[in-house]
Design a protein around this motif. Structure first.
Motif, PDB file in Angstrom:
ATOM      1  N   GLN A 144      66.393-120.871  65.074  1.00  0.00           N
ATOM      2  CA  GLN A 144      67.005-120.326  66.302  1.00  0.00           C
ATOM      3  C   GLN A 144      66.281-119.011  66.632  1.00  0.00           C
ATOM      4  O   GLN A 144      66.261-118.089  65.799  1.00  0.00           O
ATOM      5  N   SER A 178      66.169-119.232  60.272  1.00  0.00           N
ATOM      6  CA  SER A 178      66.144-120.629  59.792  1.00  0.00           C
ATOM      7  C   SER A 178      67.574-121.035  59.453  1.00  0.00           C
ATOM      8  O   SER A 178      68.304-120.293  58.797  1.00  0.00           O
ATOM      9  N   PRO A 192      76.443-126.600  58.220  1.00  0.00           N
ATOM     10  CA  PRO A 192      76.289-125.714  57.046  1.00  0.00           C
ATOM     11  C   PRO A 192      77.522-124.831  56.852  1.00  0.00           C
ATOM     12  O   PRO A 192      77.819-124.431  55.734  1.00  0.00           O
ATOM     13  N   ILE A 201      77.893-125.249  53.102  1.00  0.00           N
ATOM     14  CA  ILE A 201      77.343-124.121  52.338  1.00  0.00           C
ATOM     15  C   ILE A 201      78.415-123.498  51.417  1.00  0.00           C
ATOM     16  O   ILE A 201      78.164-123.293  50.233  1.00  0.00           O
ATOM     17  N   ILE A 234      74.276-124.458  45.473  1.00  0.00           N
ATOM     18  CA  ILE A 234      73.585-123.546  46.393  1.00  0.00           C
ATOM     19  C   ILE A 234      72.261-123.060  45.788  1.00  0.00           C
ATOM     20  O   ILE A 234      71.334-122.714  46.530  1.00  0.00           O
ATOM     21  N   ASP A 255      74.081-109.885  57.379  1.00  0.00           N
ATOM     22  CA  ASP A 255      74.588-110.932  58.281  1.00  0.00           C
ATOM     23  C   ASP A 255      76.085-110.750  58.496  1.00  0.00           C
ATOM     24  O   ASP A 255      76.782-110.158  57.656  1.00  0.00           O
TER      25      ASP A 255
HETATM   26  P1  C2E Z   1      75.216-122.851  61.638  1.00  0.00           P
HETATM   27  O1  C2E Z   1      73.823-123.271  61.767  1.00  0.00           O
HETATM   28  O2  C2E Z   1      76.272-123.874  61.717  1.00  0.00           O
HETATM   29  O3  C2E Z   1      75.321-122.053  60.305  1.00  0.00           O
HETATM   30  C1  C2E Z   1      76.507-121.600  59.833  1.00  0.00           C
HETATM   31  C2  C2E Z   1      76.324-120.730  58.661  1.00  0.00           C
HETATM   32  O4  C2E Z   1      75.827-121.449  57.564  1.00  0.00           O
HETATM   33  C3  C2E Z   1      75.335-119.661  58.822  1.00  0.00           C
HETATM   34  O5  C2E Z   1      75.874-118.596  59.509  1.00  0.00           O
HETATM   35  C4  C2E Z   1      74.965-119.317  57.460  1.00  0.00           C
HETATM   36  O6  C2E Z   1      75.906-118.438  56.908  1.00  0.00           O
HETATM   37  C5  C2E Z   1      75.055-120.632  56.786  1.00  0.00           C
HETATM   38  N1  C2E Z   1      73.722-121.153  56.649  1.00  0.00           N
HETATM   39  C6  C2E Z   1      73.007-121.902  57.529  1.00  0.00           C
HETATM   40  N2  C2E Z   1      71.813-122.217  56.961  1.00  0.00           N
HETATM   41  C7  C2E Z   1      71.775-121.625  55.738  1.00  0.00           C
HETATM   42  C8  C2E Z   1      70.806-121.572  54.694  1.00  0.00           C
HETATM   43  O7  C2E Z   1      69.709-122.078  54.796  1.00  0.00           O
HETATM   44  N3  C2E Z   1      71.145-120.869  53.586  1.00  0.00           N
HETATM   45  C9  C2E Z   1      72.359-120.268  53.479  1.00  0.00           C
HETATM   46  N4  C2E Z   1      72.633-119.601  52.349  1.00  0.00           N
HETATM   47  N5  C2E Z   1      73.300-120.300  54.408  1.00  0.00           N
HETATM   48  C10 C2E Z   1      72.977-120.954  55.560  1.00  0.00           C
HETATM   49  P2  C2E Z   1      74.895-117.595  60.187  1.00  0.00           P
HETATM   50  O8  C2E Z   1      73.842-117.237  59.248  1.00  0.00           O
HETATM   51  O9  C2E Z   1      75.728-116.517  60.724  1.00  0.00           O
HETATM   52  O10 C2E Z   1      74.261-118.422  61.312  1.00  0.00           O
HETATM   53  C11 C2E Z   1      74.617-118.357  62.617  1.00  0.00           C
HETATM   54  C12 C2E Z   1      75.448-119.488  62.996  1.00  0.00           C
HETATM   55  O11 C2E Z   1      75.908-119.346  64.307  1.00  0.00           O
HETATM   56  C13 C2E Z   1      74.695-120.792  62.987  1.00  0.00           C
HETATM   57  O12 C2E Z   1      75.575-121.802  62.640  1.00  0.00           O
HETATM   58  C14 C2E Z   1      74.334-120.982  64.407  1.00  0.00           C
HETATM   59  O13 C2E Z   1      74.060-122.303  64.810  1.00  0.00           O
HETATM   60  C15 C2E Z   1      75.525-120.450  65.053  1.00  0.00           C
HETATM   61  N6  C2E Z   1      75.209-119.933  66.422  1.00  0.00           N
HETATM   62  C16 C2E Z   1      74.139-119.230  66.834  1.00  0.00           C
HETATM   63  N7  C2E Z   1      74.273-118.936  68.139  1.00  0.00           N
HETATM   64  C17 C2E Z   1      75.449-119.395  68.547  1.00  0.00           C
HETATM   65  C18 C2E Z   1      76.130-119.374  69.775  1.00  0.00           C
HETATM   66  O14 C2E Z   1      75.694-118.861  70.765  1.00  0.00           O
HETATM   67  N8  C2E Z   1      77.331-119.952  69.822  1.00  0.00           N
HETATM   68  C19 C2E Z   1      77.865-120.575  68.735  1.00  0.00           C
HETATM   69  N9  C2E Z   1      79.056-121.151  68.839  1.00  0.00           N
HETATM   70  N10 C2E Z   1      77.253-120.624  67.527  1.00  0.00           N
HETATM   71  C20 C2E Z   1      76.047-120.015  67.466  1.00  0.00           C
END
Ligand code: C2E
Ligand code: MG
Ligand code: MG
Length: 746
Positions: A517, A532, A545, A549, A558, A650
């Motif tokens: 993203q 990522s 995730p 996660i 993890i 984060d």
């Molecule tokens: P997501 O992709 O569903 O990821 C959710 C959470 O899973 C992430 O929150 C992160 O804590 C964890 N995560 C994802 N990939 C990994 C990884 O490779 N390793 C680990 N340890 N944890 C992981 P995070 O980091 O705050 O990511 C942002 C989330 O917010 C992402 O969700 C993303 O898709 C979502 N997001 C970004 N922009 C927007 C938006 O405009 N609106 C909404 N509703 N969601 C958004």
């Protein structure tokens, strides 16, 4: 051979000997009678006859001599006196011989000869008395008399021979009888001797056996263990001295000798009789002591033998062991083993009940603050209150309510019927509204209750434990004090299980991929970095995730997952770098991953092996990672910083850390959590928070990025707040690498 068998054998032998002895005595008596008769006959008859026959012979010779003398002297007296006297003697003796059984024919012949001789003697007397004695005639007459005597001699000899034969036969008879008697006596003596030896041996054995029996008889007497013999009705026949103190307990009324056995003893006796030859064994408590009672029905004697052994020490030791096995060693509250038993009992009785898990939720913090030992001391105070109140509840409600201490800071309450669960929980929870006195001072405890009900929700011990645990976890995660397990909880748990199992396979099966993203620098408008985000398409289904996660974090998965993400992200960075696109990629690092001792080395190794500039790598750490590990985190962060990678916090704002505190850590960037950005344009408070964060971060020299920016108005506000970067759907959703790279602009 036992004593009675030996006695029977001895008695039989004695009878045989007596019979044989009697028969022998009779036989010897009969034989002696026969010998006596023979001897008597010999003495009374044969000997007299023999002497009379001899006398006849002598008288005949005397007669001849008298007549010859008369012839020589012609003295008339010799004839008249001597001869006649001799003649009468002869006739008397002959008749005597005849009476005494002499041969009548021979006697008759001798008698005839005697009378012929008499006639001749008479004629001789007349001749000699005559004046003219004819001496020639006289000599002829004498010769005739001599001839008659000689003729008598063979007859007399025949009589003697017969007597001799009779005597010889009598002698033989006596000899034979005596010989038979001797043999009988010998045989009897040998028989008696043999039997004496036989009896002697048995007698010796009998004596030995008797003395052994006597010794055996002493055995129960001196036995320190109680020995009791009862008749078929259970009445006392014998009790050794050791049994004396127990008799009044064993028998119900009056003197033990005549009284009937106590009810419980009677039932033991029945089972002993039922057991037959096998001995029945019971443990019983008599006069405050425990005995192992072996009861044996002796059908031969129609008696019960009871052997008791005092096992009080062993029993008490066993009870102490059993208590230890079923109770917590310090609080003495029933433990998990006991709980399993009670639950299984309830299940067997199909009893409705609630299982309520009680978690001392402060325990983790307590042990971190004071150490495990002191934290446990506090829990024991909680246990004391819980136990006292549970007992009071059980007594007051007269219901089956029990408490179990099943882990350090975890208890279980079983409540039957289940309808009382809420009342019990409320009552117990109330006890902890105020502070408790503990060895560490007055303290307030937070208890969390998770309840489940049999049979509606949980069907066995394992599910009761699991579901009450899930309920506690649910309560804790939703910051409630009480949670009742629901089907949704069960479904969630099932899904968690499913995810755990499938995720492990997914790592190796290529079902995971990284999406990216983009982030935009607000002042410059550039898109030169991205985050990522892990994606999992499980058989076509997208699993977020946000769901898997935390599950992976709990299960430990993890760690391999994090390694895989790091490798994938580094590969992508290298790829772009090699294409001349220096795109910074932010990689999410979970708290558990961050706490691995070789985490820094892992990053260093990858920087080296992938050959990517450290500035292209950003690590996103959660607030809790940094906060909870404190000093250790600071060291790790410094080491990472030294490697040259960027560090950002984060989801900032969701934890409890203050920005000022965080600034003490070597981090570069703050990521404002989506929850503040989301309603920023609608809620002034949220706006104020975001503004404050932006301003403070600036003051502390930290960059700020807002995530979850979806609208233009949000973006504009953030620009006005001086926010450095934005990330969100407004710009782009997470997407595959080949798509996101289209968005990168110099
Ligand atoms: P997501 O992709 O569903 O990821 C959710 C959470 O899973 C992430 O929150 C992160 O804590 C964890 N995560 C994802 N990939 C990994 C990884 O490779 N390793 C680990 N340890 N944890 C992981 P995070 O980091 O705050 O990511 C942002 C989330 O917010 C992402 O969700 C993303 O898709 C979502 N997001 C970004 N922009 C927007 C938006 O405009 N609106 C909404 N509703 N969601 C958004
Ligand atoms: Mg993130
Ligand atoms: Mg985030």
């Amino acid at each position: 051979m036992n004593e009675s068998h030996l006695a029977t054998k001895t008695r039989r032998t004695y009878i045989v000997i007596t019979l044989l002895g009697s028969m022998l005595a009779l036989s010897v008596y009969a034989l002696a009678q026969a010998v006596q008769e023979t001897a008597m006959r010999f003495m009374a008859e044969d000997l007299v006859l023999y002497s009379e026959t001899q006398q006849v012979g002598q008288l005949l010779s005397e007669q001849e001599r008298i007549l010859y003398e008369y012839y020589a002297t012609t003295e008339a007296e010799l004839y008249a006196n001597n001869y006649m006297h001799n003649f009468h003697q002869l006739t008397d003796v002959l008749s005597q011989v005849s009476n005494d059984g002499g041969d009548s024919h021979s006697i008759g012949m001798v008698n005839a000869y005697l009378h012929s001789a008499y006639d001749t003697a008479k004629a001789l007397d007349e001749n000699l008395a005559a004046d003219q004695t004819d001496w020639d005639l006289a000599r002829e007459q004498l010769a005739e008399i001599s001839e008659l005597r000689r003729a008598s001699l063979p007859l007399l000899a025949k009589i003697e021979t017969e007597i001799n034969a009779s005597v010889a036969k009598g002698y033989d008879d006596i000899q034979r009888l005596l010989s038979v008697t001797v043999w009988l006596v010998i045989v009897f003596s040998v028989g008696v001797g043999g039997m004496s030896i036989y009896l002697g041996r048995h007698a010796a054995r009998f004596i030995l056996l008797s003395s052994e029996n006597e010794k055996l008889a002493l055995f129960p007497k001196r036995n320190p263990n109680p020995v009791i013999r009862l008749d078929a009705k259970g009445q006392l026949l014998y009790a050794n001295p050791a049994a004396a103190p127990l008799l009044s307990e064993l028998f119900e009324e009056g003197e033990p000798q005549s009284s009937s056995p106590a009810n419980w003893l009677n039932s033991y006796l029945k089972s002993a009789k039922f057991a037959g030859d096998a001995c029945s064994q019971h443990t019983c408590k008599i006069a405050q002591r425990y005995y192992l009672m072996q009861s044996h029905w002796i059908s031969d004697h129609q008696t019960f033998d009871l052997h008791l052994r005092d096992i009080t020490e062993r029993q008490e030791a066993e009870e102490a062991l059993a208590f230890q096995a079923y109770h917590h060693p310090v609080t003495q509250i029933a433990n998990r083993t006991f709980l399993e038993k009670i639950i299984n009992d309830h299940l067997q009785q199909n009893k409705r009940f609630a299982a309520v898990m009680i978690d001392v939720t402060d325990f983790k913090v307590l042990s971190e603050n004071y150490g495990l030992a002191d934290a446990l001391l506090c829990v024991y105070q909680v246990a004391e209150v819980l136990q006292a109140k549970t007992n009071a509840l059980a007594n007051n409600l007269s219901k089956d309510i029990q408490l179990f201490h099943i882990a350090d800071a975890c208890f279980m309450l079983t409540v039957a019927p289940e309808s009382l669960a809420t009342k019990c929980i409320d009552h117990l929870a109330k006890q902890f509204a105020k502070a408790l006195q503990t060895p560490l001072g007055d303290m307030r405890f937070h208890l969390t209750f998770g309840a489940t009900v049999y049979p509606e929700q949980s069907s066995d011990y394992a599910s009761l434990m699991l579901h009450s645990n899930i309920a506690v976890e649910s309560a804790i995660s939703s910051a409630k004090q009480v949670h009742y397990f629901s089907n949704d909880d069960g479904d969630r748990h099932q899904r968690r299980l499913m995810i755990t199992q499938r995720l492990e396979q997914a790592i190796g099966a290529g079902a995971l991929t990284l999406y990216f993203q983009p982030k935009q620098h607000l002042a410059q408008g550039q898109v030169k970095s991205c985050e990522s985000l892990l994606r999992w398409f499980d058989e076509g289904e997208f699993i977020s995730p946000a769901e898997f996660i935390p599950i992976a974090e709990r299960s430990g998965l993890i760690l391999p997952l994090g390694e895989w993400v790091l490798d994938q992200a580094f590969t992508q960075v290298r790829h772009w770098h090699q294409q001349g696109k220096d795109i910074q990629v932010a990689i999410n690092i979970s708290p558990r991953q961050f706490m691995q001792p070789d985490f820094v080395q892992g990053i260093a190794r990858r920087l080296d092996s992938y050959g990517v500039p450290p500035s292209l790598i950003e690590l996103e750490l959660t607030e809790t990672s940094v906060m909870e590990t404190g000093t250790a985190a600071r060291t790790v962060l410094s080491a990472l910083r030294d490697l040259g990678v960027s560090l950002s916090i984060d989801d900032f704002g969701t934890g409890y850390s203050s920005l000022a505190y965080l600034s003490g850590f070597p981090v570069d960037k703050i990521k404002i959590d989506r929850s503040f950005v989301q309603y920023m344009d609608e809620q002034p408070e949220q706006q104020a928070i975001v503004l404050t964060i932006c301003q403070l971060a600036k003051n502390l020299g930290l960059s700020v990025i807002a995530e979850g920016v979806e609208t233009e108005s949000q973006r504009e506000l953030l620009v006005s707040f001086g926010c450095d970067y934005i990330q969100g759907y407004w710009l782009a959703k997470p997407m595959p690498a080949n798509e996101v790279e289209q968005l990168f602009v110099d």
